[in-house]
Design an enzyme around this catalytic site. Structure first.
Site, PDB file in Angstrom:
ATOM      1  N   LEU A  54      36.147  35.771  42.351  1.00 58.02           N
ATOM      2  CA  LEU A  54      36.481  36.605  43.508  1.00 58.02           C
ATOM      3  C   LEU A  54      35.234  37.285  44.064  1.00 58.02           C
ATOM      4  O   LEU A  54      34.242  37.446  43.348  1.00 58.02           O
ATOM      5  CB  LEU A  54      37.520  37.652  43.089  1.00 58.02           C
ATOM      6  N   THR A  85      31.113  38.115  40.278  1.00 55.74           N
ATOM      7  CA  THR A  85      29.995  39.012  39.994  1.00 55.74           C
ATOM      8  C   THR A  85      30.385  40.397  40.494  1.00 55.74           C
ATOM      9  O   THR A  85      30.492  40.623  41.699  1.00 55.74           O
ATOM     10  CB  THR A  85      28.708  38.537  40.691  1.00 55.74           C
ATOM     11  N   LYS A 160      23.707  39.278  34.313  1.00 58.58           N
ATOM     12  CA  LYS A 160      23.480  38.678  35.625  1.00 58.58           C
ATOM     13  C   LYS A 160      22.760  39.643  36.566  1.00 58.58           C
ATOM     14  O   LYS A 160      21.824  39.255  37.260  1.00 58.58           O
ATOM     15  CB  LYS A 160      24.802  38.241  36.252  1.00 58.58           C
ATOM     16  N   LYS A 235      23.973  42.104  47.781  1.00 62.37           N
ATOM     17  CA  LYS A 235      25.167  42.546  47.059  1.00 62.37           C
ATOM     18  C   LYS A 235      24.851  42.747  45.569  1.00 62.37           C
ATOM     19  O   LYS A 235      25.211  43.769  44.974  1.00 62.37           O
ATOM     20  CB  LYS A 235      26.281  41.502  47.204  1.00 62.37           C
TER      21      LYS A 235
END
Lengths: 285, 285, 285, 285
Positions: A54, A85, A160, A235
């Site tokens: 998502l 993420t 990440k 982001k």
């Protein structure tokens, strides 16, 4: 991204039920043999192993905890693998709710783009209980080639965003350095070679050099098309800043990198590969 | 540094005449077989191949153009090889004067520390006319293992300050990232491994990780002793900023890295290895 | 700028001899009653009180120390008043040479633009020996309304670059704040009013607000035309960074402000008023 | 803070019921005539006008929406005035819930410290429906002297975090500038005077100068004791960064200011006045 992942699961013999807000994605997968659930709630009522992909925090919250969400119908002992993420804190929040319901939620964000998803070459960074990792790995192996267990829930996300923060710093740093060197009279290819045999080397200088023409076949040599979009990097840097705030971790360069990429987005570079920062630094007075 | 270089020249059969402001250095070299000149002027009157290694811009200007300097007595066709790390503009200034006198000045700053100097393992980045490079290389080969021709005079300096600017950015970025990841619950060695197999990797994450205990035998695992001092890095970042100013090159991360290292110097970390930035970021509230 | 200053000297009854590289400026002043010198050297041979207004360090060095420069012919006891904005170290260099020749050099950079120059409303920040200040002030009073003695030679420059560094920081900070507040739903005029009655107020929020329409009659309400150009501000920030480097003074915000203005110059905003930074921050994704 | 506010309400003839987690605060107020509620829920069941003053986002969420929270028992047409400094998005969240219940929630963060609270000299920045502002103002007038209506709910918070972001930028900028000027040979009081008559002036240079001795009777002249703590400023800068993230607003200087203050907190300066940044910049190598 999710579509490629679903297809790779089917290729490996898994029966797959899909749900998505885009009807075209769903019908294409249906043609390829997937079953369809009309809502997240319906999906969770029909299977106990669920993979989600998502765009951001609120989408994950809605799909899991909304009135028609996964948690509303999921059976005990469900296994949720979330490849979005998002903020590690949100992963932990979802895991806590899952745990109360007798289920397991693990975060498993990916690195690698659309092509890696298609070719099952993604890297998955997985956070969650070690005793569930083998089961998760057996599923993710269908979609990726590196499945790394990073620690308890949220550490997949942590890995990440740490990687991408350092990547952004290295990319802007390489761009500044290549531009400065060229203005000081150095040949770009020679400068890249010198950096790469010295202590200045990094992934961005070696395999993704932002200066056009230094390396062929990458976005910088193709007008910064394709690759990893500046908006997506921005982001991820925002997630890094949230995590840094939540843990009082000083990140002066990470923070400035975030600001610089935000300005690029606002200036219309959001869809260009994130190496486009080189081009914006090299403008002449 | 200069002493080791002189010894390696002698080991390779060169007759060496030395001059230095520190009498102890001179007498030690004399014991090892070097001849001694009392002044730079005397030195240049006795040989036409001269290697200099000096701390900063004003020292280079003084030793070359001062009233008792090298240019005051040098014969035509002298070859000057300057291994100092200085502003490329100063190298070009010296080269212009040398050229007027019928001589050649080449910049050849080194990377590698005291141990590399002793073991003749330095890297020399050389700027100056291509037709003189073979002669220069034959001399520098006695003292180093990588002799790279970077372009016209000043490009040796340009290469070095570019490399060190990117190195500083990578080091601070790695420090921020390691600290953030640890606070988010990641094991430091595992985080380093994940970065190094991903796009976040850089020299500082791979071979010089600033988090104590991740890699043995480097300064971060030895209380940040030895290695490349923070004060020297700060000096090189200052040269990078001067060069960026002179060429109107934007270097937002390089500039902030310079400021952060300057604060470390002012706070008493000047003699610690430059990876000490990790320690200063990880303090807890 | 220099032409207005010369006219105001004449208006106050001074006999003025002029020299400039632009023939049109010279002939216009000649029509207004000025005498003309063909070179700086000629000028210094005909008067012992000399005011200079030059664009940057190398111009000052050339006009004072060049082969046809002021120092080549100046009589003992000459008084040099330099209104250029340059590196304080260069002012000190010129003052040292003047002193050797039995003359006095004082730095006296101005604040205020073309209109203030025309109307004799400039502020002069003067550095040099106190015993000469009254004489300098009597001359500068013809051209300005605030003549401030800042200390020994170079402190006039120091004052100016300090002021302009803080001005740039305040302007970018105000721009960020106004933009953030507007995006959070605040009316720009109300936000400015709240800041100005609180601890956020600064010159840029109060009298030079960068948000168009908040204050009438200033560049931000006139498409950022007129005012103080971004390229000039960038030059002054470069001088501040040189001075900070020379004194090991940490200036993290000043340094980032410099970088941000440099990018604006490179992006084509050099001739717009420096409040244009607001416009570049407010772009939407 | 809350205790002083309660006392000032009582002084103006209001009947006050109090609730707090610290028993000592409650019993002191009881001695002064306040009634006591054991829980937030009890409080809301006994009055329909409620003022809250809480440390951060989660506390506000808990006190309003928790199982024993205000919303659990509040009657329709209640008026909630929240003086906490929190994320505007959380204020909007609370207002939306209040609205569903037929009540009104307004944000009204304060500026001014403990002394201003005691002397009823606070400034309140109020966000919420205009038709309720007069009622809110009549209450806040008992506790402050400036009651400003900023717009719809959340704009009180927006105003406060905008002001404090610009304040932090001005303070660090002033500290850098004062330190640079002093190192360039300027007298600190004279430099402050020059800035304050020029375009560099800001609240921090004029009334809260961070250089000890420039202004008497403020924290910088009292070893940075008292005043506005660095930890509180860092918290407010974190809120500014969250708001900037949520609105994609670039804040390069605000972001760096946040990082610099975070490092100060981590280095043990959290309880010192936020002007202590000057001291940490002026350390000598």
């Amino acid at each position: 991204m999710g579509a490629s992942m679903a297809r790779n699961l089917m290729k490996n013999g898994h029966k797959v039920i899909v749900n998505d807000v885009v009807p075209e994605s769903v019908s294409a997968l249906k043609n390829d043999g997937a079953e369809v659930a009309q809502t997240a709630a319906e999906l969770a009522s029909r299977t106990s192993t669920i993979v989600t992909m998502l765009p951001s925090n609120p989408h994950v919250r809605e799909v899991y905890t909304g009135s028609n969400g996964l948690f509303s119908t999921a059976s005990q002992d469900s296994l949720f693998i979330d490849s979005s993420t998002i903020d590690p804190a949100v992963s932990q929040e979802m895991a806590a709710i899952a745990s109360e319901k007798g289920s397991t939620f693990m975060d498993a964000p990916v690195s690698g783009g659309v092509v890696a998803a298609r070719d099952a070459l993604l890297t998955f960074m997985v956070g969650g209980p070690e005793e569930k990792f083998d089961e998760v790995k057996s599923i993710l192996d269908c979609m990726g080639k590196n499945i790394v267990h990073c620690g308890k829930v949220g550490t997949g996300q942590a890995s990440k965003i740490c990687n991408n923060m350092l990547l952004a710093i290295g990319m802007i740093g390489t761009s500044e350095t290549m531009n400065l060197g060229i203005r000081l009279g150095l040949d770009p290819k020679l400068l890249a070679k010198i950096l790469n045999m010295s202590s200045g080397r990094c992934w961005s200088s070696e395999v993704y050099n932002p200066c056009p023409g230094v390396i062929e076949g990458i976005p910088s040599s193709n007008n910064y098309e394709g690759g990893f979009g500046t908006a997506l990097m921005t982001k991820d840097l925002g997630l890094a800043q949230s995590a840094a705030n939540a843990t009082n971790s000083p990140t002066p360069l990470g923070s400035l990198a975030h600001q610089l990429y935000r300005v690029l987005c606002n200036n219309g570079y959001g869809k260009k590969d994130f190496s486009v920062v080189f081009q914006t630094l090299k403008e002449e007075e």
